[in-house]
Design a protein around this motif. Structure first.
Motif, PDB file in Angstrom:
ATOM      1  N   GLY A  65      -0.670  23.211  69.075  1.00  0.00           N
ATOM      2  CA  GLY A  65       0.763  23.123  68.830  1.00  0.00           C
ATOM      3  C   GLY A  65       1.404  24.453  68.506  1.00  0.00           C
ATOM      4  N   GLY A  66       0.699  25.548  68.791  1.00  0.00           N
ATOM      5  CA  GLY A  66       1.263  26.870  68.547  1.00  0.00           C
ATOM      6  C   GLY A  66       1.145  27.357  67.121  1.00  0.00           C
ATOM      7  N   HIS A 316      -8.141  13.528  66.642  1.00  0.00           N
ATOM      8  CA  HIS A 316      -7.660  14.913  66.678  1.00  0.00           C
ATOM      9  C   HIS A 316      -7.169  15.213  65.263  1.00  0.00           C
ATOM     10  CE1 HIS A 316      -7.772  14.159  71.017  1.00  0.00           C
ATOM     11  NE2 HIS A 316      -7.734  15.469  71.185  1.00  0.00           N
ATOM     12  N   GLY A 317      -8.123  15.539  64.406  1.00  0.00           N
ATOM     13  CA  GLY A 317      -7.859  15.576  62.979  1.00  0.00           C
ATOM     14  C   GLY A 317      -7.066  16.759  62.475  1.00  0.00           C
ATOM     15  N   ALA A 318      -6.752  17.721  63.335  1.00  0.00           N
ATOM     16  CA  ALA A 318      -5.913  18.840  62.905  1.00  0.00           C
ATOM     17  C   ALA A 318      -4.437  18.606  63.213  1.00  0.00           C
ATOM     18  CB  ALA A 318      -6.377  20.139  63.558  1.00  0.00           C
ATOM     19  N   GLU A 319      -4.122  17.542  63.965  1.00  0.00           N
ATOM     20  CA  GLU A 319      -2.718  17.209  64.199  1.00  0.00           C
ATOM     21  C   GLU A 319      -2.100  16.725  62.893  1.00  0.00           C
ATOM     22  OE1 GLU A 319      -2.584  14.366  67.344  1.00  0.00           O
ATOM     23  OE2 GLU A 319      -3.099  15.841  68.903  1.00  0.00           O
ATOM     24  N   ASP A 320      -0.911  17.196  62.584  1.00  0.00           N
ATOM     25  CA  ASP A 320      -0.323  16.964  61.266  1.00  0.00           C
ATOM     26  C   ASP A 320      -0.264  15.490  60.886  1.00  0.00           C
ATOM     27  OD1 ASP A 320       0.106  19.628  60.532  1.00  0.00           O
ATOM     28  OD2 ASP A 320       1.988  19.723  61.645  1.00  0.00           O
ATOM     29  N   GLU A 321       0.301  14.656  61.757  1.00  0.00           N
ATOM     30  CA  GLU A 321       0.481  13.250  61.396  1.00  0.00           C
ATOM     31  C   GLU A 321      -0.856  12.533  61.240  1.00  0.00           C
ATOM     32  OE1 GLU A 321       4.596  11.646  63.193  1.00  0.00           O
ATOM     33  OE2 GLU A 321       3.252  12.479  64.717  1.00  0.00           O
ATOM     34  N   MET A 325      -2.509  10.944  57.789  1.00  0.00           N
ATOM     35  CA  MET A 325      -2.964   9.557  57.735  1.00  0.00           C
ATOM     36  C   MET A 325      -4.402   9.472  57.250  1.00  0.00           C
ATOM     37  SD  MET A 325      -5.007   7.151  59.422  1.00  0.00           S
ATOM     38  CE  MET A 325      -5.218   7.789  61.090  1.00  0.00           C
ATOM     39  N   LEU A 326      -5.279  10.311  57.804  1.00  0.00           N
ATOM     40  CA  LEU A 326      -6.694  10.250  57.449  1.00  0.00           C
ATOM     41  C   LEU A 326      -6.932  10.622  55.991  1.00  0.00           C
ATOM     42  CD1 LEU A 326      -8.284  11.882  60.632  1.00  0.00           C
ATOM     43  CD2 LEU A 326      -8.519   9.496  59.919  1.00  0.00           C
TER      44      LEU A 326
END
Length: 373
Positions: A65-66, A316-321, A325-326
């Motif tokens: 995501g940059g 994809h555990g580095a995505e913010d949402e 949640m996790l």
């Protein structure tokens, strides 16, 4: 006569509609295999002394995501702080804590981040393996990238491992699902016989599949199997030889460990079409009891040792949402449900494993004369 034409037009519209749904969700790749499995699959319950192995494979992309270096390191620091605290509250049937396998991208190398993930591994909470996004590549460049990254992980960070005469040995997940140049348009890979390159560089198991609803999805589903790359041919893992007790990998073959793939009729779009269950945990696909039971029902097993059930989930555990949640309730819900369903169920044991540990258990079963009990 008119009513016959109306009926024919109606049925033609229905058929075209069904074909449209199939094509839109890329079901043509795996629906026939799924239907055959549904008709022939024995009961998921194979009696007492069942062991359920759960591996959580994370396509972990902190620079996605940059994100700049500061933001990427901030995300990893949050994981490093929160995950051990959460995982320490949960144990499987053997006293082990949940283990999170970070498949880290070659193209996002950062020494500080790998040191943090390595610390989680050394403390028993994680594993670190190899992930790669590439496009318009060649076999030579791919081999150089894999060898260079794996040697760095092994020599600088103390990660990966030796496996017999293979050093370093690793597990792999392909970026954008395009393993073995499997996209019809040839994007996000470019290397026919990528499987052969993986084997030659020390890869022991691939955990990319399932990829549905992507058009990279294989016909082979819900399986643990061996596939061999073929020069000049793409998507050689579309089919393969099921692993069974007494029949392990032959020279040149790669092990593929798939996660569950099925339809979830309890979750429907517009109240009609079932959602695709592919083992992904995300902010818009959180864990739940009904999903857990589907994972168990469709999880692959080694033929001849069916009392061992292998559930491979992915995120994809580095995505913010998804990260939020996790770390803020998702893991607690997932692990509590797994423990209630399996650990606390008479005749069933739960074991949390890393990707490498799952590979080793499958190998132990396949190379045993009768299958480990």
């Amino acid at each position: 006569m008119m009513w016959i034409l109306v009926v024919l037009a109606f049925f033609a519209a229905v058929v075209l509609g069904v074909i449209g749904v199939i094509r839109a969700r890329n079901l043509q790749y795996w629906l026939p295999s799924y239907l055959r499995q549904c008709m022939s699959r024995p009961s998921a319950d194979t009696g007492d002394n069942i062991t359920v192995y759960v591996c959580f494979a994370d396509h972990y992309e902190p620079f996605g995501g940059g994100n700049d270096t500061a933001r990427a390191r901030e995300k990893v620091a949050r994981w490093a702080e929160k995950y051990p605290t959460l995982a320490s509250r949960h144990v499987d049937s053997f006293g082990g804590h949940p283990k999170h396998t970070f498949f880290y991208p070659i193209e996002e190398y950062d020494a500080q981040i790998l040191d943090q993930l390595g610390d989680l591994e050394r403390r028993g909470f994680a594993g670190v393996e190899v992930h790669y996004h590439h496009n318009n590549d060649t076999a030579e460049k791919l081999k150089a990238a894999l060898v260079g990254f794996c040697n760095t992980l092994r020599q600088r960070h103390g990660l990966l491992r030796a496996d017999g005469d293979i050093d370093p040995a690793y597990c792999f997940i392909h970026g954008n699902w395009a393993l073995d140049n499997s996209r019809p348009d040839g994007q996000w890979c470019g290397v026919d016989n990528e499987l052969g390159v993986l084997v030659a560089t020390g890869c022991r198991a691939d955990l990319t599949m399932p990829s549905a609803p992507s058009d990279t999805q294989t016909r082979k589903i819900n399986s643990i199997y061996a596939a061999r790359g073929v020069d000049g041919k793409r998507k050689s893992h579309d089919t393969g030889r099921d692993i069974r007790v007494g029949e392990w990998l032959q020279p040149g073959e790669l092990l593929l460990i798939q996660g569950p793939l099925a339809f979830n009729w309890r979750r429907r779009k517009a109240g009609l079409l079932p959602k695709i269950e592919n083992g992904e945990i995300s902010h818009d696909a959180p864990p739940s009891q009904d999903r857990l039971r589907l994972w168990f029902e469709h999880a692959p097993r080694v033929a001849g040792a069916e009392q061992h059930v292998f559930i491979k989930l992915h995120t994809h555990g580095a995505e913010d949402e998804t990260m939020n949640m996790l770390l803020e309730g998702g893991f607690e819900s997932l692990w509590s449900d797994l423990e209630a369903e399996f650990r606390d169920h008479p005749g069933i044991s739960l074991r949390y494993v890393s990707a490498w540990e799952m590979f080793c258990k499958i190998r132990d079963l396949a190379t045993s004369a009768r299958g480990a009990r």
